[in-house]
Design an enzyme around this catalytic site. Structure first.
Site, mmCIF file in Angstrom:
data_model
loop_
_atom_site.group_PDB
_atom_site.id
_atom_site.type_symbol
_atom_site.label_atom_id
_atom_site.label_comp_id
_atom_site.label_asym_id
_atom_site.label_seq_id
_atom_site.Cartn_x
_atom_site.Cartn_y
_atom_site.Cartn_z
ATOM 1 N N ARG A 155 0.990 -1.211 -0.094
ATOM 2 C CA ARG A 155 0.092 -0.115 0.056
ATOM 3 C C ARG A 155 0.862 1.269 -0.118
ATOM 4 O O ARG A 155 0.814 2.069 -0.953
ATOM 5 C CB ARG A 155 -0.963 0.042 1.279
ATOM 6 C CG ARG A 155 -1.984 0.880 1.358
ATOM 7 C CD ARG A 155 -3.109 1.183 0.541
ATOM 8 N NE ARG A 155 -3.336 0.141 -0.742
ATOM 9 C CZ ARG A 155 -3.740 0.669 -1.686
ATOM 10 N NH1 ARG A 155 -4.013 1.956 -2.143
ATOM 11 N NH2 ARG A 155 -3.825 -0.129 -2.927
ATOM 12 N N LYS A 185 4.896 24.467 -2.017
ATOM 13 C CA LYS A 185 3.547 23.712 -1.459
ATOM 14 C C LYS A 185 3.754 22.135 -1.552
ATOM 15 O O LYS A 185 2.759 21.558 -2.655
ATOM 16 C CB LYS A 185 2.291 24.224 -2.091
ATOM 17 C CG LYS A 185 2.132 25.625 -1.783
ATOM 18 C CD LYS A 185 0.788 26.056 -1.696
ATOM 19 C CE LYS A 185 0.742 27.472 -1.101
ATOM 20 N NZ LYS A 185 -0.744 27.963 -1.022
ATOM 21 N N LYS A 223 9.658 38.779 0.712
ATOM 22 C CA LYS A 223 8.377 39.125 0.539
ATOM 23 C C LYS A 223 7.828 40.416 1.400
ATOM 24 O O LYS A 223 8.587 40.928 2.101
ATOM 25 C CB LYS A 223 7.516 37.737 1.163
ATOM 26 C CG LYS A 223 7.808 36.536 0.684
ATOM 27 C CD LYS A 223 6.805 35.466 1.138
ATOM 28 C CE LYS A 223 7.031 34.167 -0.053
ATOM 29 N NZ LYS A 223 6.256 33.244 0.298
ATOM 30 N N GLU A 238 8.881 39.674 -4.442
ATOM 31 C CA GLU A 238 7.696 39.573 -4.381
ATOM 32 C C GLU A 238 6.760 40.731 -4.592
ATOM 33 O O GLU A 238 7.035 41.543 -3.437
ATOM 34 C CB GLU A 238 7.025 38.420 -3.467
ATOM 35 C CG GLU A 238 5.251 38.309 -3.612
ATOM 36 C CD GLU A 238 4.915 37.220 -2.660
ATOM 37 O OE1 GLU A 238 5.762 36.431 -2.124
ATOM 38 O OE2 GLU A 238 3.845 37.546 -2.210
ATOM 39 N N ASP A 296 2.593 38.468 -8.181
ATOM 40 C CA ASP A 296 1.971 37.864 -7.391
ATOM 41 C C ASP A 296 0.302 38.053 -7.667
ATOM 42 O O ASP A 296 -0.051 39.383 -7.675
ATOM 43 C CB ASP A 296 2.071 38.267 -5.776
ATOM 44 C CG ASP A 296 1.134 37.354 -4.981
ATOM 45 O OD1 ASP A 296 0.810 36.296 -5.362
ATOM 46 O OD2 ASP A 296 0.616 37.861 -3.940
#
Lengths: 260, 260, 260, 260, 260, 260
Positions: free
Chosen positions: F81, F116, F148, F178, F199
């Protein structure tokens, strides 16, 4: 810890608080209070409040309340068995060692443990022996030279094995040789061994070994060491008596972990 | 392993080869041959050549040569004690379990172990119980629900504790309740417990418990289980008899690791 | 190893094969061939084919081809720098140790290392010292008792510190005391120290220390040990000369890893 | 964490302090506040000051300020993404589970998860399912017996597989069999399976399975479970509905981590 | 830590308290105070009380008392050597880097380290370089593309290697090529390399390389970088000067850890 | 792995052998064959015999037999599995990436992943993206500078943040900023950013951003990237299109692991 303590998670509400204490149910020498507390820390327990009423090394009587603890009920229930088992086991070793050590009082012999400890608990069990008034043999294969039969064969005899060990081992280590008869004993001492382990000898043989050694090496009696023979062995004049029983045969003493 | 095996490094020449074998010194049931070999692998041993003459589960007689091994002498000497201790211990558990299991033959009762295993060796020791013909209780806190006194108190009684466990635990787990008297037994069964652990009951009490349960729950006798009482306990009609002694009190059996 | 060797993954096609070899560029004593190969194993390298033309302990001349290796090009390029650094460093230690050890020939003194090793490489570096003909001091804090100034203060003087160590440390360990003057030396010997570390003494002082000790303890000269002073220190009659320089100041020797 | 967060180390002065908060941007059920905080602890963050305005299990509306945190700016910036992802993901699971669980209200069926969880996050994701009002299937291969087609083949049929499992698995585990048709269902129940997983059956087939089982085993509907079919499945009378979607298809909900 | 610090356990009473401080014995730039404290935490030391009188990055004079610490004597003695070694080493790197960096003042060149760091201490040593006013080259093989001779060969020339790296490496990484002559330099720049490492070039060659590059790539001088040549290298107009000496040849500075 | 796979241990005889194979049930691009095999190695499986009929990167049709494997039945059942899930997931990522990448053919834009990814599977998932014809964004916080909003605030504006990053980050890393609007874009480019992440911009805004940038920085479109918009985004002239969907929303493709 796999998927956690499903019983406790299922039956005890999150956030519930509890008050518990440890009670001695027989006469014993305490050892392992730090380890007891550490179990709950390892479980990532939220802050518990502890009150210790006794210390490692104390001889306590039945009915003595050893400690109180208050805090998260789930944490206390999840850790209780592991923590208590540890305290019972370590106190058991200290209690047995203390009783045996008392038998040697007045002789020059010192009671020591062996490597027959529980894997993973070696450091704690050797600590418990010290709490009981015993001393420690080497901890592992790295902090002592102990030449046994198979090393002797591989090296080509006792004198060669001792010389090889002297040349190659750090000078911070003593060289000890395990022997089973007087001829080997004589060879070991003449080769310059610092210590000799007398394996499975009778009281009479041990006495003779002490005579022959004339203080030229530390003598360790090992094998067949029971509580009954302990005093007689010590009186032969050996320096050390090593007993695996201190760690592998100590009975866990009776302590309870009770919730109020 | 700290600084290594200083004795062996000092007394055995690099590259030397040796031939050794394992000999049974008493009648025993073998368990742990894989673990025995694994010890040398963990040590990073250069290739050893093995010849196995018996398998786990075999009942061997004194004098049986269990296996032969040939290879690097340093590796064999460094691992011998750890490997042999493991084999002696696991075979000891299998041997004891086999003897106890024979006492239950013809009854419907099944002999099972407990969580009183050596930390770090749990999986191996439970395997040895199976080799001996016993079965295993849960391995940890995560693969079985066992509601004890303190859970009951925290939940507010047996019925509530059982219901809470049924609601929150995976449906793949049975719910077992530990009880000490008949009133608790009745409550547990009525609350729908799948199994009940009868703690420290006399033979007579166990018999009465079986009568009351009427097959509605699996009954486990636990506490005070000795070899002498084993048959009598089984004959009360309980389904399971759990004994911590299988793992924590099994005597290591006598096997030698000898060099030729 | 973070996100891997992006340069190699980007520039070398998957599955490409390469042939590389190690070449000595100066006279040196080899140490670390096993560690060199182990680097590639740890990287999970697909099977490489090795041909070793020399062994640890060999003194090789410039131009000697030490080994050939063939296999996956990415693996060889990813591991090359780490593996070569290790071989250069360990051979550097062996080479320096061998040169220093030759200076002691004919004296009774033995050259030993210290704990001034690279974290994580201690075991390998101490091995390289042995390959160079030196011996090892204790590996860590656990395989030797070395009583220093701060221990002496905490214990309340040299005699107390020695007695405490004798009582509490395993009998398999010698007790060594670090001293800086003759008064401390006398105290240490009278207290029964097995060994004395003579810290930063002049040649003249070392000679006097040997006279005073009269063979009652192993004497270790330490501090200010340079290649120039080595012979003179040895000729004072001390038993051991310890030099941190063997490990922390050994120059990495010149070996290349070349692709064909 | 490789070489650390180079952006933050480069752009944020050491010692700078910041104040941040978490804001819900849609209706959701909160789960994972502890895990959120734990991320910063694992990073070895210097002490942060937390103010929690909601708890796991709360259903919050858009605009709700969930928590405030103050402390070292570098720490907050380094951990923010990992911590927020976790909170969004766990709350997403709880939110989805809560919505699905509401559809089952009034039926006897219980919603459970599967092993289709994210490696490394299994314990947290199963916790989020509970926060959402679901229950948990077994966590791993060790806390439940689930006999599938390949086990059945290896054992030689369903009856043999069930008997083998009963004999060898701990009594604390139920025995569940996965079936795809009525014949297998009948066999499983007759062989004494505690539970049966009905794989990929239609509503009609599930209803028939419930009829046949007559309450003799726990019935779990699995496969093809969508939100639309949920109520209909429950109304067939099955006991459990397991849905991998709860963990592997839950959408991360919209929560922001904002700096003031 | 094997069996612990046997000397300290034997000579220092449990529970004894001590007060110690760190003293600078030569002019130096401090680096590593956090690491110094962390050593004692890792040892599981009971709470120590710290008073820091200086910070990382401070240039201190001989005789400066850097910090005071009070607490458990055993803990302080067990950790002192490891902690002090670390502080001496890291401050040594910062001190050397600061001295070299001053030589570059007024030129546009920046001093950077290499991967020639101590295994296990890489992150700390690179931090010490920054404290000394230097900057860091890539930390590992994962945070920078550096195409060397063997990669070039495997890819089939510089243009191909650069194109392959551009296509396959994350766009967040620059592509640097190591060259040994002008032809390779030209090829690298024309292929679009972001940076070029000029390996082992003379001052004259470096000057010519700067002329040829015309600002189209970052130029890094590497190899043969000594303190004497540093200013001359910088004045050729290169952007970066990388020196393995900053980490692998920095002398540990003289700091003492003294007990009161 | 907790207490092991109790179902398999209970139902499959020790030593039984099995033959299984992997079958594609839909059109897909294969990725993860190595990982598939590694699962069984990690389980400590006794030697399995593998026959691979396809390779990572192959586009296979439904009904293709991908591999055959023979060996210990318990091992194959215990690992099936986990191994199959991995292969389905990685091939799913490669399949989705390949489909999206085809949409970009003929444009200059490159498809890249994001952070991600599934914790613990990051390296494998990024590999699957490459197998699908995509490229990788940075792997972690250590192999790329991405400034960022919160970094900008902490640094005091875009120009300062870019300068700080240029001064403190390794020269092997590019500096990316960004931005959400044109003013920020202009600032980032003027401050010397190597790349700019645009963005959540509309197609129109992206086109304008390309015009303004005039090739002075790498432009990455991010946010709101769906299969439908992919081509239009690419045609705006951006260099990179990053899509978290490649890893976090890829559907596991249909592959079966069947026993003969």
């Amino acid at each position: 810890m796999g998927g956690g303590d499903v019983t406790t998670l299922a039956t005890v509400p999150a956030g519930a608080s509890a008050h518990a204490y440890v009670l001695a149910k027989e006469p014993l020498r305490l050892a392992g209070l730090d380890a007891f507390r550490r179990v709950f820390e390892v479980l990532g327990t939220p802050q518990l409040r502890w009150a210790l009423h006794a210390s490692d090394g104390d001889d306590v009587t039945p009915g003595t309340r050893v400690l109180d603890v208050e805090g998260d009920a789930r944490a206390l229930l999840t850790g209780e068995r592991t923590a208590l088992n540890l305290l019972q086991r370590l106190s058991g070793i200290a209690t047995l060692t203390a009783r045996w050590a008392r038998r040697l009082e007045g002789t020059g012999a010192r009671l020591i443990d062996t490597r027959k400890t529980t894997p993973g608990l070696r450091v704690l069990e050797k600590y418990a022996v010290r709490v009981g008034g015993g001393a420690n043999h080497r901890t592992g294969l790295f902090d002592g030279v102990l030449i046994k039969e198979n090393h002797i064969r591989a090296a080509g005899g006792i004198p060669r094995a001792v010389r090889a060990a002297r040349a190659a081992a750090p000078h911070t280590l003593r060289v000890e040789v395990e022997v089973t008869n007087f001829e080997e004993l004589d060879q070991a001492i003449e080769a310059g061994a610092d210590a000799v382990l007398l394996d499975n000898m009778s009281i009479e043989e041990l006495r003779e070994a002490v005579r022959r050694a004339k203080g030229r090496a530390i003598l360790e009696a090992s094998g067949g060491v029971t509580e009954d023979r302990l005093r007689a062995i010590a009186e032969t004049g050996v320096d050390l008596i090593s007993a695996g029983a201190l760690t592998h045969s100590a009975r866990a003493v009776d302590l309870s972990f009770l919730f109020e």
